[in-house]
Design a protein around this motif. Structure first.
Motif, mmCIF file in Angstrom:
data_model
loop_
_atom_site.group_PDB
_atom_site.id
_atom_site.type_symbol
_atom_site.label_atom_id
_atom_site.label_comp_id
_atom_site.label_asym_id
_atom_site.label_seq_id
_atom_site.Cartn_x
_atom_site.Cartn_y
_atom_site.Cartn_z
ATOM 1 N N ILE A 240 7.254 2.347 -9.293
ATOM 2 C CA ILE A 240 6.586 2.877 -8.099
ATOM 3 C C ILE A 240 7.344 4.074 -7.545
ATOM 4 O O ILE A 240 6.739 5.110 -7.231
ATOM 5 C CB ILE A 240 6.451 1.770 -7.022
ATOM 6 C CG1 ILE A 240 5.468 0.696 -7.491
ATOM 7 C CG2 ILE A 240 6.004 2.361 -5.689
ATOM 8 C CD1 ILE A 240 5.404 -0.519 -6.585
ATOM 9 N N LEU B 289 -1.755 1.680 -9.355
ATOM 10 C CA LEU B 289 -1.332 0.893 -10.508
ATOM 11 C C LEU B 289 -2.171 -0.368 -10.662
ATOM 12 O O LEU B 289 -2.568 -0.738 -11.775
ATOM 13 C CB LEU B 289 0.146 0.525 -10.374
ATOM 14 C CG LEU B 289 1.153 1.663 -10.549
ATOM 15 C CD1 LEU B 289 2.554 1.177 -10.242
ATOM 16 C CD2 LEU B 289 1.084 2.234 -11.949
ATOM 17 N N ARG B 290 -2.427 -1.041 -9.569
ATOM 18 C CA ARG B 290 -3.189 -2.292 -9.632
ATOM 19 C C ARG B 290 -4.609 -2.074 -10.135
ATOM 20 O O ARG B 290 -5.221 -2.980 -10.712
ATOM 21 C CB ARG B 290 -3.230 -2.960 -8.258
ATOM 22 C CG ARG B 290 -1.899 -3.510 -7.799
ATOM 23 C CD ARG B 290 -2.008 -4.194 -6.441
ATOM 24 N NE ARG B 290 -0.696 -4.539 -5.927
ATOM 25 C CZ ARG B 290 0.020 -5.593 -6.335
ATOM 26 N NH1 ARG B 290 -0.480 -6.395 -7.259
ATOM 27 N NH2 ARG B 290 1.206 -5.824 -5.812
ATOM 28 N N GLU C 116 -7.570 -0.559 -2.471
ATOM 29 C CA GLU C 116 -7.909 -1.145 -3.764
ATOM 30 C C GLU C 116 -9.385 -1.480 -3.864
ATOM 31 O O GLU C 116 -10.011 -1.302 -4.925
ATOM 32 C CB GLU C 116 -7.053 -2.389 -4.005
ATOM 33 C CG GLU C 116 -5.587 -2.073 -4.248
ATOM 34 C CD GLU C 116 -4.719 -3.307 -4.397
ATOM 35 O OE1 GLU C 116 -5.260 -4.356 -4.809
ATOM 36 O OE2 GLU C 116 -3.514 -3.241 -4.092
ATOM 37 N N THR D 76 -0.443 -0.718 -15.496
ATOM 38 C CA THR D 76 -0.967 -1.709 -14.556
ATOM 39 C C THR D 76 -0.085 -2.955 -14.442
ATOM 40 O O THR D 76 -0.016 -3.573 -13.380
ATOM 41 C CB THR D 76 -2.390 -2.146 -14.967
ATOM 42 O OG1 THR D 76 -2.378 -2.551 -16.342
ATOM 43 C CG2 THR D 76 -3.373 -0.989 -14.802
ATOM 44 N N THR E 248 -2.451 6.208 -14.798
ATOM 45 C CA THR E 248 -1.708 4.977 -14.476
ATOM 46 C C THR E 248 -2.228 3.764 -15.243
ATOM 47 O O THR E 248 -1.656 2.679 -15.136
ATOM 48 C CB THR E 248 -1.800 4.650 -12.964
ATOM 49 O OG1 THR E 248 -3.152 4.318 -12.638
ATOM 50 C CG2 THR E 248 -1.350 5.827 -12.117
ATOM 51 N N ALA F 111 2.773 -2.922 -11.557
ATOM 52 C CA ALA F 111 2.348 -2.628 -10.183
ATOM 53 C C ALA F 111 3.336 -3.125 -9.134
ATOM 54 O O ALA F 111 3.329 -2.629 -7.997
ATOM 55 C CB ALA F 111 0.966 -3.234 -9.922
ATOM 56 N N ASP F 112 4.182 -4.095 -9.501
ATOM 57 C CA ASP F 112 5.157 -4.633 -8.550
ATOM 58 C C ASP F 112 6.584 -4.220 -8.878
ATOM 59 O O ASP F 112 7.538 -4.739 -8.280
ATOM 60 C CB ASP F 112 5.065 -6.170 -8.517
ATOM 61 C CG ASP F 112 3.714 -6.648 -8.003
ATOM 62 O OD1 ASP F 112 3.239 -6.087 -6.998
ATOM 63 O OD2 ASP F 112 3.138 -7.564 -8.619
ATOM 64 N N SER G 46 1.242 1.797 -5.691
ATOM 65 C CA SER G 46 0.951 0.401 -6.022
ATOM 66 C C SER G 46 -0.555 0.172 -6.125
ATOM 67 O O SER G 46 -1.030 -0.499 -7.052
ATOM 68 C CB SER G 46 1.560 -0.517 -4.962
ATOM 69 O OG SER G 46 1.241 -1.865 -5.226
#
Length: 270
Positions: A242, A162-163, A120, A233, A229, A236-237, A159
């Motif tokens: 995912i 996405l974040r 990240e 966002t 993506t 992401a979890d 993940s």
């Protein structure tokens, strides 16, 4: 060369917070790897237009070949074919960074540990990051399972994308499966040496050091259209999001592998 040596000896060069040494990579690592890339593997690259000219991108590839030569060839392909000669920041297994000399080389060439925080951080600074979700399951599989993608783990790479709202660029690599075809895995010896596998190939360990020379297979690398993506966002979890994205990436790579294999009927052809 003299100027390069002078700068190295005097310490007049820069590394980033991860240890990436751009000058050493471009001046030493890439020229050596380029000999394999161009002359030995005769690599052809497709779909470079799918890579972002600037900004972050998560490049996700299939993994194979007993030794992670595919990661090195991918980094050279991206740098040499990209119009701005961007560098691929590879994410590697913990084992790579526990071996003294190998760890230093990996850091200098832009690699870092395959974990979400590092991924990240790199993506947020606009880097192109390379990941191989199959890990050792892919690079250490038997030759009979060639070009059959293994499980993608828990989707940590999705993940991270996405974040940060980063597009995912699947990439299919054909050629690595044939360089060190694994015929057997001596598991007791692997456990003794604390390795994920101990391969037996047509040339290793029978030929000693000569068995470490890769076979000259023909390589094809294709970058696929990016999967956006930025609109996901907030998920992401979400395990389902995912999983679905990871499955989409995996299926894209698998289908592209089939297409590339049709273009390359002879693994050792011109």
């Amino acid at each position: 060369m003299l100027a390069f040596a002078r700068r190295r000896l005097s310490g007049q060069y820069e590394v980033d917070e991860f240890g990436f040494d751009r000058e050493l990579t471009e001046g030493l690592f890439h020229p050596v790897l380029r000999l394999l890339y161009r002359e030995w593997f005769r690599t052809e690259v497709f779909g470079v237009e799918h890579l972002p000219e600037e900004g972050a991108g998560l490049v996700v590839g299939n993994h194979s070949g007993t030794v992670a030569v595919d990661a090195l060839m991918l980094s050279v392909a991206l740098h040499d074919q990209h119009p701005l000669q961007r560098h691929l920041r590879l994410l590697g297994a913990d084992l790579v960074f526990r071996v003294p000399v190998l760890s230093e080389l990996a850091r200098k060439s832009g690699g870092t540990v395959a974990c979400n925080p590092d991924a990240e951080r790199l993506l947020r600074t606009g880097e192109l990051v390379g990941v191989f979700p199959e890990g050792f399951k892919g690079v250490g599989k038997h030759y009979r399972d060639r070009y059959k993608l293994q499980r993608f783990g828990r989707g940590g790479f999705v993940s991270a994308a996405l974040r940060t709202g980063t597009p995912i660029i699947p990439v299919a690599i054909v050629g690595a499966e044939e360089i060190f075809p694994i015929l057997a895995d001596i598991k007791p010896l692997a456990r003794l040496l604390k390795l994920p596998y101990f391969p037996v190939t047509p040339t290793f360990p029978w030929l000693g050091p000569l068995g470490l020379v890769p076979l000259p297979s023909k390589w094809l690398i294709e970058f696929c259209p990016p999967i956006p993506t930025a609109h996901l966002t907030e998920h992401a979890d979400d395990p389902m999001v995912i999983f679905n994205l990871a499955d989409q990436v995996r299926e894209t790579i698998q289908q592209t592998l089939h297409q590339l294999l049709e273009r390359r009927p002879d693994p050792f052809g011109p």
